[in-house]
Design a protein around this motif. Structure first.
Motif, PDB file in Angstrom:
ATOM      1  N   GLU B 169       0.806  -1.082  -0.102  1.00 52.16           N
ATOM      2  CA  GLU B 169       0.071   0.017  -0.074  1.00 52.16           C
ATOM      3  C   GLU B 169       0.886   1.358  -0.180  1.00 52.16           C
ATOM      4  N   GLN B 170       2.002   1.184   0.737  1.00 53.82           N
ATOM      5  CA  GLN B 170       2.929   2.328   0.537  1.00 53.82           C
ATOM      6  C   GLN B 170       3.627   2.480  -0.676  1.00 53.82           C
ATOM      7  N   LYS B 171       3.705   1.644  -1.569  1.00 60.98           N
ATOM      8  CA  LYS B 171       4.564   1.607  -2.635  1.00 60.98           C
ATOM      9  C   LYS B 171       3.732   1.010  -3.901  1.00 60.98           C
ATOM     10  N   PRO B 172       2.657   2.075  -4.193  1.00 58.88           N
ATOM     11  CA  PRO B 172       1.730   1.503  -5.291  1.00 58.88           C
ATOM     12  C   PRO B 172       2.698   0.906  -6.631  1.00 58.88           C
ATOM     13  N   PHE B 173       3.794   1.671  -6.854  1.00 58.79           N
ATOM     14  CA  PHE B 173       4.280   1.421  -8.046  1.00 58.79           C
ATOM     15  C   PHE B 173       5.227   0.313  -8.296  1.00 58.79           C
ATOM     16  N   ARG B 174       5.665  -0.297  -7.061  1.00 54.21           N
ATOM     17  CA  ARG B 174       6.483  -1.254  -7.009  1.00 54.21           C
ATOM     18  C   ARG B 174       5.976  -2.630  -7.693  1.00 54.21           C
TER      19      ARG B 174
END
Lengths: 455, 455
Positions: B169-174
């Protein structure tokens, strides 16, 4: 296997060039001078110094000095991330089963994620030397804004960045990166300038453009004490600073007795391409060699391939000087292509002149094909390219395929201008098959041409 | 200025080590063996091969072979991004006005954004050699998942990745990056496994943990034909593969007659630190030198500094073997610190043993201080560090400040494990002053210790 070219050729720090190369000194036909839009007379230094740092103005107008020394503090900061690697794309060659040798100069190995830092450092340095306190600029993809933020943090200058609205929204984290480096980011068009207010009133739904963000940044700079405006592309001085890309490339290739038959770069305003080709175009201008040079632009914003070679404003608000360039008209608003760094209506006057004189070719490519190439390249070369850079990858692959057909072992060099870590919205759109491949119709283009000034 | 250390020391391709170094061959006290949780007997090869690729199991259990050859295809892929640069932090030194010499080994110059690729390539290669079709794994910060996606794309294997929910959720683009490389990403805990369903039922609001994602990935691998599980940290084999970091570091420093007085690395599961220190700990074990070695962990997940040295499960679901390690208990759920890669309840058995034997120290630091250091470092060194890596930066700065006080010109080496391009949510939170600096109370820790198995 002695003398086999390694995957990555790194030059030593001592091999960083000490001089930039000024293509104008060798051009047969100089780019046409910038004009004062009021008088239609060529601009003189005194008219430009209220806008740009003075040393930058001198470089902008200098058509004769072939080599310009890189100041020591600029070289010191270059050393933090340069020389950048020259990479042999062995895996891509193998996959394509091509006799071509594919090289790319990778400029993404710094936090700005692109080659933009090369000119940002120079411009910030000259501003600092002049005793200025702050700068303004615009950014499209966010790479130039990040680069300027890095350079201003390093030299201790305040920075305000007008970011093209469509990129501001597609790249939510770009703003944060600029913030880490102390840059203040404003979505453009904005209500902070008269020109921004006017553009918003005329077209409330606009997703912005580089041309519009330039108008705002220039207005802001001129209205602020001890402040100037800096630009990351198009200008002669920017191509001068970016010549370091080509100069390093040439040295790296020479170490392995290589010389490119084909040189490929993406082209928005022309900063990367102009820098990459600089020393090779010198050879070509002097009749020493004859490499094929290909500019690759997005089909959505085809200034070289479908534009007109004419005097035009550099910005949408028509407050900048006029430059003779291949242009779609300053009123042309490109569709929201993900390669934000290539969404500019005009092309560098130097490259425009070289193109007009037949020293380079141009081609355009649609967005989905660009991301096909980007994804393939990622998997083979383990670098996730910026959408802008992937335009060059696409064409390099096409040229390598031609070599397979013809059996020619050509040496292909392309510029990998940057990384796509902040373009994941675009990549996700590609994977979701929701990518917009709109190409402007002749009628769309005519609307842009209708905004060309009558000179 | 001859022989002045350059900003970046790049080794040549030929200098990439041909052997990994196995610390166990020189350790006075070996790490305790993995135990079968049913029999409490040391695990044998046949019990592990259903879970991991067979060659990886052999390496896991090999306590005696000092140098293990790096297979040629692994070295070929290493060449795409290695040797990684050793960087002299001149600007940081100048800013701190310290007599200390600060070096960092930068492992973020590949798209995985971290050192994780070093082991991912090895594990994917061994899986491919064995004829496997697919792999499963977990990822915290997303770096290991990206690295495995890259390696699997290169060697042609399918990959399923369980990503810790809080990072997801913190890193949507990962997720998108892993997708570009063909990895299939599932937020963990999930409904795709029995253990995931159980954990969700017990704690519906959980933000997940590495321990939980490991449970899911192992369950999935064991239940799937021609599939195995791979892990990016903690294990002996991972530290073996990561020894390339330290081996290259030592070569680079030797070229300038340098040897570190202090070696600093962030420590979650221990993969980076174990790799960085490998050849230096050999010197220390053999009594040749005595560098100070410092593990830096987040105050929110302090396994070395506040944990117990005991047998524990490697996962939350208690389906893995038991390892003797410094641990907070497999039931410990750390607060949602932004350094997702350090949110693991246990520490590598090798590092745990070395720590217990007094060969290294440990310290912990709170999140806001870490981002103070990260931001300062970005501006001075132009690399935006991963939050994980910034733990090491913080401690390197502290040590350099001590040198200023004492006047000692110590040589400090730290591991800059990766870049923070996908951590902008965290950086923005830092800039917005909304960062959570929660440190577990003794009661919080006791709850974790209560989940330790009785052995």
């Amino acid at each position: 296997m002695k003398n086999k070219v390694p995957y990555r050729i790194y030059l030593s720090e001592e091999q960083i060039p000490k001089y930039w190369y000024n293509m104008r000194a060798d051009m047969k036909n100089l780019p046409a001078p910038l004009l004062n839009p009021g008088t239609l007379q060529p601009l003189v230094e005194a008219e430009l110094t209220p806008v740009f740092p003075t040393a930058c103005v001198k470089q902008e107008l200098d058509n004769t000095t072939r080599y310009i020394e890189i100041p020591e503090p600029v070289r010191e900061m270059y050393k933090i991330y340069r020389p950048s690697p020259m990479i042999r794309a062995y895996n891509l060659e193998k996959y394509l089963d091509t006799p071509a040798k594919i090289y790319y100069k990778f400029e993404g190995n710094n936090t700005s994620g692109s080659h933009k830092l090369n000119s940002a450092i120079a411009q910030a340095y000259y501003a600092k030397e002049q005793g200025l306190k702050s700068l303004t600029t615009e950014t499209g993809a966010g790479q130039w804004g990040t680069a300027m933020s890095e350079a201003c943090a390093y030299f201790g200058l305040d920075l305000t960045i007008y970011m093209v609205k469509c990129s501001y929204e597609q790249k939510p984290f770009r703003k944060s990166v600029m913030g880490v480096f102390g840059g203040k980011v404003i979505s453009s068009p904005s209500n902070t300038t008269e020109v921004g207010k006017r553009i918003l009133a005329e077209n409330p739904g606009t997703t912005g453009s580089l041309g519009c963000a330039i108008s705002e940044a220039v207005e802001k700079a001129v209205a602020t004490d001890s402040c100037r405006y800096v630009l990351g592309s198009v200008l002669n001085q920017v191509l001068l600073h970016q010549s370091i890309i080509g100069l390093e490339s040439k040295i790296a290739l020479e170490m392995y007795d290589e010389y490119p038959d084909i040189i490929i770069g993406c082209a928005g305003g022309g900063s990367n391409l102009g820098g990459l080709i600089a020393p090779f175009i010198q050879d070509k201008l002097l009749g020493k060699t004859n490499p094929e040079i290909i500019a690759v632009e997005p089909a959505s914003c085809p200034s070289l391939t479908r534009g007109r070679y004419a005097y035009d404003f550099c910005d949408t608000g028509k407050i900048t000087p006029m430059a003779k360039m291949y242009t779609l008209g300053s009123g042309f608003i490109p569709s929201s292509n993900h390669a934000g760094g290539l969404r500019y209506h005009g092309m560098s006057p130097i490259l425009s002149q070289l193109y007009d004189d037949g020293y380079m070719k141009a081609t355009s490519v649609g967005q989905t094909k660009v991301f096909d190439a980007a994804t393939l390249f990622s998997r083979l070369e383990t670098i996730l390219p910026a959408p802008e850079s992937a335009h060059a990858i696409y064409t390099a692959i096409e040229e390598a395929k031609k070599c397979k057909e013809s059996g020619e072992a050509k040496t292909i060099l392309f510029g990998l201008t940057g990384t796509g870590y902040f373009d994941m919205t675009a990549y996700q759109s590609y994977m979701d098959n929701t990518m917009n491949d709109y190409i402007p119709t002749d009628e769309d283009l005519q609307k842009g041409f209708d905004t060309l000034p009558k000179v």
